[in-house]
Design a protein around this motif. Sequence first.
Motif, PDB file in Angstrom:
ATOM      1  N   GLU A  90       0.884  -1.292  -0.125  1.00 33.53           N
ATOM      2  CA  GLU A  90       0.030   0.004   0.127  1.00 33.53           C
ATOM      3  C   GLU A  90       0.658   1.135  -0.176  1.00 33.53           C
ATOM      4  N   GLY A  91       1.907   1.064  -0.647  1.00 30.73           N
ATOM      5  CA  GLY A  91       3.037   2.511  -0.697  1.00 30.73           C
ATOM      6  C   GLY A  91       4.283   2.168   0.179  1.00 30.73           C
ATOM      7  N   GLU A  92       4.595   3.021   0.921  1.00 32.64           N
ATOM      8  CA  GLU A  92       5.544   2.994   1.780  1.00 32.64           C
ATOM      9  C   GLU A  92       5.369   2.125   2.719  1.00 32.64           C
ATOM     10  N   ILE A  93       6.418   1.677   3.507  1.00 28.33           N
ATOM     11  CA  ILE A  93       6.113   0.728   4.625  1.00 28.33           C
ATOM     12  C   ILE A  93       5.742   1.390   5.780  1.00 28.33           C
ATOM     13  N   ASP A  94       4.755   0.810   6.380  1.00 29.55           N
ATOM     14  CA  ASP A  94       4.055   1.322   7.474  1.00 29.55           C
ATOM     15  C   ASP A  94       4.786   0.488   8.897  1.00 29.55           C
ATOM     16  N   GLU A  95       5.789   1.122   9.490  1.00 31.60           N
ATOM     17  CA  GLU A  95       6.152   0.259  10.548  1.00 31.60           C
ATOM     18  C   GLU A  95       5.387  -0.253  11.773  1.00 31.60           C
ATOM     19  N   ARG A  96       4.467   0.725  11.650  1.00 26.93           N
ATOM     20  CA  ARG A  96       3.554   0.246  12.842  1.00 26.93           C
ATOM     21  C   ARG A  96       2.761  -1.219  12.366  1.00 26.93           C
ATOM     22  N   ASP A  97       2.488  -1.365  11.142  1.00 30.82           N
ATOM     23  CA  ASP A  97       1.707  -2.360  10.590  1.00 30.82           C
ATOM     24  C   ASP A  97       2.604  -3.615  10.655  1.00 30.82           C
ATOM     25  N   PHE A  98       3.966  -3.365  10.259  1.00 37.90           N
ATOM     26  CA  PHE A  98       4.815  -4.204  10.520  1.00 37.90           C
ATOM     27  C   PHE A  98       5.067  -4.894  11.741  1.00 37.90           C
ATOM     28  N   MET A  99       4.934  -4.111  12.794  1.00 35.70           N
ATOM     29  CA  MET A  99       5.417  -4.450  14.033  1.00 35.70           C
ATOM     30  C   MET A  99       4.099  -5.156  14.584  1.00 35.70           C
ATOM     31  N   ASP A 100       2.929  -4.732  14.148  1.00 35.91           N
ATOM     32  CA  ASP A 100       1.730  -5.618  14.513  1.00 35.91           C
ATOM     33  C   ASP A 100       1.756  -7.169  14.000  1.00 35.91           C
ATOM     34  N   ARG A 101       2.022  -7.099  12.704  1.00 32.25           N
ATOM     35  CA  ARG A 101       2.116  -8.610  12.142  1.00 32.25           C
ATOM     36  C   ARG A 101       3.280  -9.332  12.936  1.00 32.25           C
ATOM     37  N   ALA A 102       4.440  -8.758  13.279  1.00 34.14           N
ATOM     38  CA  ALA A 102       5.381  -9.298  13.948  1.00 34.14           C
ATOM     39  C   ALA A 102       5.192  -9.650  15.359  1.00 34.14           C
ATOM     40  N   LYS A 103       4.473  -8.957  16.159  1.00 38.54           N
ATOM     41  CA  LYS A 103       3.989  -9.293  17.580  1.00 38.54           C
ATOM     42  C   LYS A 103       2.893 -10.601  17.448  1.00 38.54           C
ATOM     43  N   LEU A 104       2.150 -10.372  16.357  1.00 44.28           N
ATOM     44  CA  LEU A 104       1.039 -11.528  16.403  1.00 44.28           C
ATOM     45  C   LEU A 104       1.750 -12.922  16.007  1.00 44.28           C
ATOM     46  N   LEU A 105       2.609 -12.911  15.019  1.00 47.34           N
ATOM     47  CA  LEU A 105       3.350 -14.145  14.938  1.00 47.34           C
ATOM     48  C   LEU A 105       4.204 -14.586  16.020  1.00 47.34           C
ATOM     49  N   CYS A 106       4.902 -13.676  16.700  1.00 53.12           N
ATOM     50  CA  CYS A 106       5.916 -14.045  17.698  1.00 53.12           C
ATOM     51  C   CYS A 106       4.930 -14.694  18.776  1.00 53.12           C
ATOM     52  N   SER A 107       3.701 -14.119  19.127  1.00 50.53           N
ATOM     53  CA  SER A 107       2.940 -14.371  19.967  1.00 50.53           C
ATOM     54  C   SER A 107       2.430 -16.012  19.971  1.00 50.53           C
ATOM     55  N   LEU A 108       2.504 -16.298  18.683  1.00 55.43           N
ATOM     56  CA  LEU A 108       1.846 -17.789  18.301  1.00 55.43           C
ATOM     57  C   LEU A 108       3.112 -18.631  18.170  1.00 55.43           C
ATOM     58  N   GLY A 109       4.318 -18.314  18.815  1.00 52.40           N
ATOM     59  CA  GLY A 109       5.572 -18.853  18.584  1.00 52.40           C
ATOM     60  C   GLY A 109       6.232 -19.280  17.447  1.00 52.40           C
ATOM     61  N   GLN A 110       6.189 -18.323  16.491  1.00 53.49           N
ATOM     62  CA  GLN A 110       6.676 -18.751  15.150  1.00 53.49           C
ATOM     63  C   GLN A 110       7.918 -17.849  15.097  1.00 53.49           C
TER      64      GLN A 110
END
Length: 486
Positions: free
Chosen positions: A304-324
């Motif tokens: 969706e254009g430039e990288i949204d760092e908050r959006d990236f961190m949201d995905r990262a936190k979710l995957l980490c919380s799932l142990g991935q």
Amino acid sequence: MPITIMGDKEFENVPSINSKALRINLNENIYGTFSEIGAGQETVCNFFRAGGASGTIAKAMSAYDKDFSDAIYGVENDRRYVTEARLKKMLSHETQLIEERISREKHPNKLFFTYANTVATIDFAKKYKGHGWVGIRYQVDPKEEYNEILLHVRFHENDARHQQNTLGILGVNLIYGAYYKYDNPKKLLRYLYDHIDKDQIEIDTINFSGPRFEKVDNRLMSLQLVKNGMTDAVMFGPDGNNVLPAKILYKKNILALRGSFRPVTKVNMDMFQKSKELFLNESKVSEENTEIIFEITLSNLRAEGEIDERDFMDRAKLLCSLGQTVMISNFQEYFKVVEYFSRYSKQRMGLTMGVQNLVDVFDEKYYRHLSGGILEAFGKLFFKDLKVYLYPLKDPETGEVTNSENLKVHPRMKELYKFFKYNGRVEDIENYNPDILNIYSREVLKMISEGKEGWEEMLPEKTTEMIKGKNLFHYKEHKLKANSEV
């Protein structure tokens, strides 16, 4: 006042390596040890040559002999020397010696540091390019605890002397950045390449810690490495810390799942769990020798254009919380992912993907830049012991389910597809959950952003709790906005 000529452009004046070393040397409070193993003493040489080093260099040493090195820093469990564990021992040992030998009462303003590296340069046969760990433990306030920056590098030059010289420049950049750029870690990262070309050396792992970096999320620093072209891929573990890809992947069977994970849906987890079951049933594959990677591409983050760092961190936190374990890569094509994994492992590999992803793999337009076209890409993709685990696609209008038996590729690619299909390189995930095939991440995200109800049933329970509890994907803002519009 400097003279300016009409037409002059503003640009950032990058200090020379000599100027950086001299500025450190002329600071009467910066004082520490250089300990360099495996590639000469190239970093400290720059400080000696700059002049005024007597007030900066407490000690410069290089314990090249393995027995002597073990006598100083201890023996590693794996008997290896170019490791993160070795680097940490070097930093800890030398810092402790400074604290013991230099009186704080006599020198209350001293800012102690220890710079260390443990490196293997290119071998005589020029088969292995070499790599190393580089780090600094230092103070910017004598009353504060130590800060630490650790990074891993891979050499791309074909001459040991050139690699040594590059390492020396990188070391000066690191020390200078640690003291004068610590307030902006993103800039500090970029300044590591001052007077170095990106094709000379690759930084594929970096971690910041200490009081000056309390607010730094190392996953975001990983993203910067890929975004700035310093490496093609980075990885971080479930604990959120960056990890060395070679350490995670070395001699492992690898199963990779690519997606947007925005957010992680029940479909994503079904794909993961069912393909994992199939992969573990393959010969010579067990859970103990298998690494599962959730991959997000840079192009996906830029969708969706430039990288949204908050959006990236949201995905990262979710995957980490799932142990991935998560990988951020600059690989748009799948064959590049397989090539990357092949650096570290010759074992079995699996790719979990949906029908549309597999159709795209057989689209010639993605391989026009290759001299051998799609055949070159497929030679790299399938020459390894690789298998694709295919998750079906359900047409929302007709209800028809597409799998490997009835998917349609371009007519020119039909026979090529059949070749791989009938040679067992594509396997259907048959025990999928048919009740969730209509779930799409983009639809879930749209429901969250519009404050609609019902999206919770489309996600794993833990994911829903994370989104609501941590306000991921602007959940609370969207909810408040939706309530105000009612």
